[in-house]
Design a protein around this motif. Structure first.
Motif, PDB file in Angstrom:
ATOM      1  N   GLY A  97      34.960  33.552  36.835  1.00 29.35           N
ATOM      2  CA  GLY A  97      33.707  33.560  36.063  1.00 29.35           C
ATOM      3  C   GLY A  97      32.695  34.965  35.569  1.00 29.35           C
ATOM      4  N   GLY A  98      32.691  35.656  36.649  1.00 29.68           N
ATOM      5  CA  GLY A  98      32.349  36.923  36.346  1.00 29.68           C
ATOM      6  C   GLY A  98      32.953  38.171  35.803  1.00 29.68           C
ATOM      7  N   PHE A  99      34.443  37.231  35.350  1.00 30.86           N
ATOM      8  CA  PHE A  99      34.373  38.474  33.821  1.00 30.86           C
ATOM      9  C   PHE A  99      33.988  38.056  33.068  1.00 30.86           C
ATOM     10  CE2 PHE A  99      38.038  36.691  31.382  1.00 30.86           C
ATOM     11  CZ  PHE A  99      38.193  37.508  29.778  1.00 30.86           C
ATOM     12  N   VAL A 100      33.889  37.012  32.612  1.00 29.58           N
ATOM     13  CA  VAL A 100      33.522  36.401  31.807  1.00 29.58           C
ATOM     14  C   VAL A 100      31.443  36.753  31.348  1.00 29.58           C
ATOM     15  CG1 VAL A 100      31.959  34.083  30.277  1.00 29.58           C
ATOM     16  CG2 VAL A 100      34.244  34.257  31.335  1.00 29.58           C
ATOM     17  N   ALA A 101      30.477  36.449  32.423  1.00 35.65           N
ATOM     18  CA  ALA A 101      29.333  36.494  32.343  1.00 35.65           C
ATOM     19  C   ALA A 101      28.726  37.831  32.605  1.00 35.65           C
ATOM     20  CB  ALA A 101      28.400  36.654  34.025  1.00 35.65           C
ATOM     21  N   ALA A 102      29.955  38.889  32.748  1.00 38.01           N
ATOM     22  CA  ALA A 102      29.426  40.168  32.299  1.00 38.01           C
ATOM     23  C   ALA A 102      29.999  40.851  31.322  1.00 38.01           C
ATOM     24  CB  ALA A 102      30.949  41.406  33.367  1.00 38.01           C
ATOM     25  N   GLY A 103      30.893  40.642  30.679  1.00 41.22           N
ATOM     26  CA  GLY A 103      31.708  40.503  29.449  1.00 41.22           C
ATOM     27  C   GLY A 103      31.951  42.036  28.902  1.00 41.22           C
ATOM     28  N   LEU A 104      32.673  42.463  30.197  1.00 39.81           N
ATOM     29  CA  LEU A 104      32.610  44.188  29.467  1.00 39.81           C
ATOM     30  C   LEU A 104      34.147  43.868  29.719  1.00 39.81           C
ATOM     31  CD1 LEU A 104      31.392  45.974  33.501  1.00 39.81           C
ATOM     32  CD2 LEU A 104      31.039  45.718  30.699  1.00 39.81           C
ATOM     33  N   SER A 105      34.740  44.502  28.217  1.00 41.21           N
ATOM     34  CA  SER A 105      36.374  44.434  28.274  1.00 41.21           C
ATOM     35  C   SER A 105      37.076  45.546  27.976  1.00 41.21           C
ATOM     36  CB  SER A 105      36.737  44.721  26.680  1.00 41.21           C
ATOM     37  OG  SER A 105      35.929  43.170  26.101  1.00 41.21           O
ATOM     38  N   GLY A 106      37.818  46.010  28.630  1.00 40.66           N
ATOM     39  CA  GLY A 106      38.958  46.656  28.696  1.00 40.66           C
ATOM     40  C   GLY A 106      39.497  48.084  27.436  1.00 40.66           C
ATOM     41  N   PRO A 107      40.959  48.793  27.685  1.00 41.74           N
ATOM     42  CA  PRO A 107      41.017  49.463  27.040  1.00 41.74           C
ATOM     43  C   PRO A 107      41.304  48.892  25.268  1.00 41.74           C
ATOM     44  CG  PRO A 107      42.093  50.712  28.740  1.00 41.74           C
ATOM     45  CD  PRO A 107      41.345  49.157  28.776  1.00 41.74           C
ATOM     46  N   ARG A 108      41.866  47.633  25.713  1.00 40.33           N
ATOM     47  CA  ARG A 108      42.568  47.152  23.945  1.00 40.33           C
ATOM     48  C   ARG A 108      41.545  46.540  23.693  1.00 40.33           C
ATOM     49  NH1 ARG A 108      48.499  46.203  24.473  1.00 40.33           N
ATOM     50  NH2 ARG A 108      47.873  45.991  26.561  1.00 40.33           N
ATOM     51  N   ARG A 109      40.457  46.602  23.919  1.00 40.66           N
ATOM     52  CA  ARG A 109      39.610  45.862  23.255  1.00 40.66           C
ATOM     53  C   ARG A 109      39.173  45.653  21.955  1.00 40.66           C
ATOM     54  NH1 ARG A 109      35.613  44.860  20.059  1.00 40.66           N
ATOM     55  NH2 ARG A 109      33.484  44.188  20.982  1.00 40.66           N
TER      56      ARG A 109
END
Length: 362
Positions: A97-109
């Motif tokens: 839930g926090g991953f989706v709510a924050a919307g932050l992506s890593g190097p592969r984005r």
């Protein structure tokens, strides 16, 4: 058990509306530093956990919001799959839930898509206490797809995420990281040049005169790409995995220094071709030039940083800072600000969900 938990959330929301007391939605708490100041009584989402459905042949997984991101990634890895955008955890307690709510992506984005590109459907409790579902569990079901995406990056201001359906991606068969010694301008030029060619790029990172480039795919494709771009192998025998995890989780020395007490870290999202510019601080450049991390020094000027980012087709976010008086997120234009307020009013008319977390006035 899950339905009882969601019913308790609905009751909490309705009570908050009746009393005018805001709620602070919290999963693992690993991204509490992100966004404006925290406010309200904590509504913990971790009791709503577990994988609802996972069919590797469909490349889709449906997970309850309180489930740890690390658990989901291990489950996918056992089937040779992954969450394509490489979301940062910033701690083992991080939840879906926090991953989706924050919307932050890593190097592969930039090469595999952002968080919102992977969200197929969500179940949320809105600011009226209603239990809502948007989207679906399979890629061909796109009903309500855009509404599901609205929850991505909203930091819980539009609803309490209860369940998420995500598109998965097969893990690459081969992967390697090549290293080049060059200037920042040369790194930007090279990564943009390579992006226009049929090369299996999946990550780039430039800092302090060194450019690291990850190549992923089939073994023949990776070998052919290495022959074309050259460079030297990254030291170590894990194909660069530890290095890219340190970029994703911000455990590199650059990020550790920028997370120290009193330090300020900016996240600048701009056109990949934007020229390197001294903005009064040390920089680390990702995403082929499109993401500039700035560890600002005492001379750095907020107005200048945001003007530069806006002038190069993007925006500037105050990612980590003790003093957030300048506003965490880039100021919105009048039209976009009005649209945000209308969305907030539609999903949370009483303004009780994560009040002020995204922008101070909603």
């Amino acid at each position: 058990m899950t339905e009882a938990v969601i019913a308790s959330w609905q009751a909490r929301v309705r009570a908050a509306v009746a009393s005018g007391s805001p709620l602070r939605i919290r999963g693992g708490g690993t991204k509490d530093f992100y966004g404006q100041a925290l406010a309200g009584d904590v509504l913990d989402t971790t009791a709503c956990e577990g994988i609802v459905d996972y069919d590797p042949t469909e490349l889709v997984i449906t997970v309850r919001a309180g489930t740890r991101l690390a658990h989901v990634e291990r489950t996918l890895r056992e089937k040779g799959q992954m969450i394509a955008c490489e979301p940062p955890r910033f701690g083992e307690e991080a939840t879906i839930g926090g991953f989706v709510a924050a919307g932050l992506s890593g190097p592969r984005r930039p090469y595999a898509g952002a968080v919102r590109d992977l969200v197929l459907g969500v179940r949320v409790v809105d600011g009226k206490g209603d239990d809502l579902r948007f989207g679906g569990r399979v890629m061909k079901n796109v009903a309500g797809f855009d509404v599901a995406r609205l929850m991505t990056g909203a930091l819980g201001t539009l609803g309490i995420i209860a369940e998420v359906s995500l598109r998965c991606m097969p893990m690459p068969k081969a992967e390697t990281t090549r290293v080049f010694q060059c200037s920042a301008d040369e790194a930007i030029r090279l990564t943009n040049e390579w992006a226009g060619k049929p090369l299996p790029l999946t990550a780039t990172a430039y800092h302090a005169g060194r450019l690291a480039v990850r190549l992923s795919g089939t073994a023949p494709a990776v070998e052919a790409a290495v022959a074309k771009i050259g460079g030297t192998a990254l030291p170590g025998n894990d194909r660069g995995g530890a290095f890219w995890r340190s970029i994703r989780e911000q455990t590199q020395p650059f990020f550790l220094a920028a997370a120290a007490p009193g330090a300020t870290l900016w996240r600048l999202s701009v056109k990949p071709t934007a020229p390197y510019t001294d903005l009064d601080g040390e920089q680390l450049i990702e995403w082929g030039g499109a993401l500039r991390w700035l560890h600002a020094n005492e001379r750095a000027d907020t107005a200048r940083i945001r003007e530069w980012a806006g002038g190069h087709g993007g925006h500037a976010t105050l990612f980590r800072a003790a003093d957030k008086d300048a506003g965490v997120f880039h100021p919105l234009g009048d039209t976009l600000h009005a649209l945000h307020r209308r969305l907030k009013a539609a999903f949370d008319p009483a303004g009780v969900l994560n009040t002020g977390r995204l922008y101070p006035d909603f």
